[in-house]
Scaffold this active site. Structure first.
Site, PDB file in Angstrom:
ATOM      1  N   GLU A  54       0.876  -1.171   0.000  1.00 56.44           N
ATOM      2  CA  GLU A  54       0.000   0.000   0.000  1.00 56.44           C
ATOM      3  C   GLU A  54       0.903   1.207   0.000  1.00 56.44           C
ATOM      4  O   GLU A  54       1.710   1.382   0.914  1.00 56.44           O
ATOM      5  CB  GLU A  54      -0.814   0.033   1.294  1.00 56.44           C
ATOM      6  N   ASP A  65      -6.093   9.652   9.938  1.00 62.64           N
ATOM      7  CA  ASP A  65      -4.803   9.116  10.353  1.00 62.64           C
ATOM      8  C   ASP A  65      -4.303   9.712  11.655  1.00 62.64           C
ATOM      9  O   ASP A  65      -4.532  10.873  11.952  1.00 62.64           O
ATOM     10  CB  ASP A  65      -3.766   9.358   9.248  1.00 62.64           C
ATOM     11  N   TYR A 180     -11.148  -4.476   3.198  1.00 64.92           N
ATOM     12  CA  TYR A 180     -10.227  -4.037   4.250  1.00 64.92           C
ATOM     13  C   TYR A 180     -11.037  -3.836   5.517  1.00 64.92           C
ATOM     14  O   TYR A 180     -11.864  -2.936   5.577  1.00 64.92           O
ATOM     15  CB  TYR A 180      -9.570  -2.722   3.807  1.00 64.92           C
TER      16      TYR A 180
END
Lengths: 270, 403
Positions: A54, A65, A180
C-alpha cells in the site's frame, strides 16, 4: 451488475491461498522521508516479505490518520512529493517487479484536482492495481469507484466496527481486490483490537462476501500480525513502519521491521 | 447552469448542492451520519422539539434580536438606508448559539453523552461550552494554538463554563487543523459523542441542518423589516467564513428576486497577495472535511492555509450551499481586506457605539463601499453577526497599545 476487475491483487491472493497462508500488506508513504529513500524502500519491500504494497499518497489533511502517518505525510510533502511523483515511484518499481500488487491509498482531493479519468489512465499505465480512498464511502461511488472499475482497476472498500449488517451489503456491492477491515473505530496507529474481536468480525464479513479480507489498524508487532494472519487473509501494517522512516537509516529500519512482521505472518498456522 | 425553480430546496436527498456538498467521510462515520440525518429529519416535524427550541431561543438566548436602523452610519454614507441585524446581542455575543441550541437538543434526543466542537475565533467554542453547561454535558473544544494565542479571552470563557480546550499544533494551528482533530476524535468515540459543527460546512447533513437552525435570523429579519418599512429589503450583506450567519440571513430571501444578496469573504492582505481566506473569489472546487466546495489549495490538491485578521473567517473552505449559489449567480460573493475591515470596525464603533466582531466588520465594510452608490430609498440589511469584545486585543496590538 457486480464487476470485479482482475489485477495483480486477485492473482496474489490466489497464490497465497495455494501456499496456505495469509499475506502481509506493507504500507509506506510515497516520498517519505524523501523521494530517493522512498524509492529504495519501495523496491526492497517484496524481498523483505511484503506480499502486497500500500503506497500512501500524501495529503495535507489526513483526517483518518494518527500522528505517525500525519508526520509521514508532512515529511513527504515537505520533500516535494506530488501525485505525479507517486506515479513515478510506481513506474520505477515496475521495472523490476511485475507481480507484487500496488494499491494507492489516500484522500480524494488530490485525485479530484488531478482529474479522475486522467489519473486512472496514468495510474494504470504506471502499474497500479487498486485504490483505497479513505473519504469515498459507497454513497459517493460515482466520483471515483465506478470510473475505477470501468478502468479495470480495483477499488478497495473499508468495513469498520460501526458497519452494521444493514449497511454491509452496500459496502461490499462494488468492492473488489479485497475487503479491508478496519479493526478499531478510530484513527491509524492508535489502539489495537483483540484477536477474538477481529475473528468474530472477519467471520461476519465472510458471510457477506467471498473477497479476501485484509485487517489493519493497530497492528504493530510480529505477534499481533501472526494473530491476524490466523483469522484473516492479510494483515496490514502502516504506522509501525512509517514511524521508522523518520529515524536513522530508514531503508534498513523499514525493511528490517517488514522482515520481522513477514516472519510473524508466515509462521502463523491457519 | 440550469436555474432551479426554487433556490430553497437544496440539498438533493444525497446531500449534494449541485456538484457541491456530499458525504466524503470515512466509513466509520457513515452509519452515524445516517443516524444523525434521520434524527434531524424527525425533529423537524416534531412540534415538541420546535417548541422546546423556541422556548430556549426566547428565554435563554434572548431572541428575537433587534433589527436596528443605523442612523448615523446611514447619514455618513449618504446613500442606502442601512439596518443592522443585531446577532451580537444574543447571549454569548454571536449568532453561533442559534445552531448550538438546536444541535444540543438533537444530541440529547439521540442519547449522546459527550460533545466535541472545533472553533476558530472561539465564538462557536464559547457557544458550545455554554449550551453544554446548560444541559450538563461534558464538552471538548479543539482550537488551533495560533487561535488560542489571539483569542485568549474566549479560551478562558470556555474553561470558566467547564469545557476542556484542546490545543491543536498540527498544520498552522488554525480552524482547519482544529476541524481535522475534531473529526479524529469523533471517529474514535463515535458511539458516545456528538460532533457539534459550528458552520454550514462539513458532511451532509451538517450544512443543511446548521442552515435550518440559523434561518431564524432571516425569518425574523423578514418580519421585522415588513413591520418597520412595509416591504422587503433591497439588499442583504453578511460575512462568510464557513458561512452560517450569512446562510441564516439569506436563505429565507433566496426566492425573492428583488433582493440583492452579498456574501463578503475575507481578502486578508489582498486576493493578489495569495494571503487571504476568500475560497469563492480566489479558490476552486475540491473535497475536504466531508464535502465538495471551493477551497484554497495548490496545484497538487494540497490544502493551503487561509489568512485573515479575523480568526473566524480564517478557513480555506466555504459551505457547499454558498458554492452552489455562487455558481448559480444568485448571491454575489465579494471580498474585503484586513485594512478595510479594520476601518469599518473603527467607524462602526465611533458612529453607532457598536463594536462589531472583526468578522462582522467585513460585512460592514462592504456596506460602506456599496451604500454611497445607492439611492436613499434602498433598504440594506447588514448582519452584525457578533460583537467585537473578543477582538480588542488584536486591534489594540495593531494600534501599538498593550491592554
Amino acid at each position: 451488475m457486480r464487476r470485479r476487475p482482475e489485477t495483480r491483487i486477485g492473482r496474489r491472493f490466489a497464490a497465497l491461498g495455494d501456499e496456505g497462508r495469509a499475506g502481509l500488506v506493507a504500507f509506506v508513504t510515497a516520498g517519505d522521508p524523501d523521494p530517493e529513500t522512498s524509492r529504495r524502500i519501495l523496491r526492497g519491500l517484496p524481498a523483505a516479505g511484503a506480499d502486497l504494497i500500500e503506497l500512501g499518497m500524501p495529503f495535507s489533511d489526513p483526517m483518518a490518520d494518527g500522528p505517525a502517518i500525519q508526520a509521514s505525510s508532512q515529511r513527504a510533502l515537505k520533500a516535494g512529493m506530488t501525485l505525479t511523483g507517486v506515479l513515478s515511484l510506481v513506474r520505477d518499481f515496475r521495472t523490476d517487479d511485475d507481480a507484487t500488487p500496488i494499491i494507492l491509498m489516500g484522500y480524494y482531493n488530490p485525485i479530484y484536482v488531478y482529474g479522475v479519468d486522467r489519473f486512472l489512465a496514468d495510474a494504470k499505465a504506471a502499474g497500479v492495481d487498486g485504490f483505497i480512498v479513505v473519504d469515498l464511502p459507497p454513497e459517493e461511488e460515482a466520483d471515483f469507484c465506478l470510473p475505477c472499475l470501468d478502468a479495470g482497476l480495483n477499488f478497495i472498500y473499508l468495513a469498520t466496527p460501526t458497519t452494521d449488517e444493514a449497511r454491509l451489503p452496500r459496502v461490499v456491492e462494488n468492492a473488489s481486490g479485497f475487503l479491508y477491515y478496519v479493526s478499531i473505530a478510530g484513527i491509524t496507529g492508535t489502539g489495537s483490537a483483540t484477536a477474538d474481536a477481529v475473528a468474530a468480525a472477519v467471520s461476519r464479513l465472510r458471510a457477506r462476501t467471498d473477497l479476501p479480507i485484509g485487517v489493519g489498524f493497530g497492528i504493530k508487532t510480529p505477534d499481533q500480525a501472526a494473530a491476524i494472519a490466523r483469522v484473516a487473509d492479510a494483515a496490514v501494517v502502516g504506522s509501525a513502519l512509517v514511524a521508522l522512516a523518520a529515524g536513522d537509516d530508514p531503508v534498513n529500519a523499514v525493511l528490517g521491521r517488514t522482515r520481522d512482521l513477514a516472519a510473524g505472518v508466515r509462521g502463523a498456522r491457519r | 447552469m440550469e436555474i432551479p425553480n426554487s433556490f430553497r430546496n437544496g440539498p438533493y436527498p444525497d446531500g449534494h448542492f449541485g456538484i457541491h456538498g456530499g458525504r466524503y467521510v470515512a466509513e466509520t462515520l457513515m452509519p452515524l451520519i445516517l443516524e444523525l440525518e434521520k434524527a434531524w429529519k424527525e425533529s423537524k416535524t416534531d412540534p415538541a422539539f420546535r417548541a422546546e427550541l423556541d422556548g430556549h431561543l426566547k428565554h435563554y438566548v434572548g431572541r428575537p434580536s433587534p433589527l436596528y436602523f443605523a442612523r448615523r452610519l446611514t447619514a455618513r454614507l449618504g446613500g442606502a438606508k442601512v439596518y443592522f441585524k443585531r446577532e451580537d446581542l444574543n447571549h454569548t455575543g454571536a449568532h453561533k448559539v442559534n445552531s448550538c441550541m438546536g444541535q444540543i437538543l438533537l444530541a440529547r434526543r439521540m442519547g449522546k453523552t459527550r460533545i466535541i466542537a472545533e472553533t476558530g475565533a472561539g465564538m462557536h467554542g464559547v457557544a458550545t461550552a455554554t449550551v453544554c453547561a446548560l444541559f450538563d454535558l461534558p464538552c471538548t473544544v479543539y482550537m488551533g494554538c495560533k487561535d488560542i494565542e489571539r483569542q485568549s479571552a474566549n479560551v478562558y470563557r470556555m474553561k470558566m463554563m467547564g469545557a476542556e480546550v484542546r490545543p491543536v499544533t498540527a498544520g498552522a494551528g488554525t480552524l482547519k487543523d482544529a476541524m481535522n482533530e475534531a473529526i479524529r476524535d469523533w471517529v474514535a468515540n463515535v458511539g458516545t459523542t456528538y460532533y457539534l459543527i459550528g458552520t454550514v460546512a462539513g458532511m451532509h447533513p451538517f450544512p443543511a441542518m446548521v442552515r435550518d437552525f440559523q434561518c431564524v435570523i432571516g425569518e425574523e429579519t423578514r418580519a421585522q423589516i415588513l413591520d418597520l418599512e412595509g416591504r422587503l429589503p433591497d439588499s442583504l450583506v453578511a460575512c462568510i467564513g464557513g458561512g452560517s450567519n450569512a446562510m441564516g440571513l439569506f436563505h429565507p430571501f433566496l426566492d425573492d428576486p428583488s433582493v440583492r444578496i452579498y456574501g463578503v469573504e475575507a481578502a486578508g492582505h489582498g486576493i493578489d497577495s495569495g494571503r487571504h481566506a476568500a475560497s469563492l473569489t480566489g479558490g476552486r472546487p475540491g473535497v475536504l472535511h466531508g464535502n465538495r466546495t471551493y477551497l484554497l489549495m495548490d496545484d497538487d490538491g494540497q490544502i493551503e492555509e487561509a489568512h485573515s485578521i479575523s480568526a473566524g473567517l480564517d478557513y480555506p473552505g466555504v459551505g457547499p450551499e454558498h458554492a452552489w449559489l455562487h455558481e448559480l449567480g444568485r448571491v454575489d460573493y465579494v471580498a474585503i481586506t484586513d485594512d478595510e475591515a479594520l476601518d469599518a470596525f473603527r467607524l462602526c464603533s465611533r458612529l453607532e457605539g457598536i463594536i462589531p466582531a472583526l468578522e462582522s466588520a467585513h460585512a460592514v465594510a462592504h456596506a460602506i463601499r456599496l451604500a454611497p452608490t445607492l439611492p436613499a430609498d434602498h433598504l440594506m440589511v447588514v448582519n452584525l453577526s457578533g460583537r467585537g469584545d473578543k477582538d480588542l486585543d488584536t486591534v489594540a496590538a495593531i494600534d501599538g497599545v498593550s491592554l
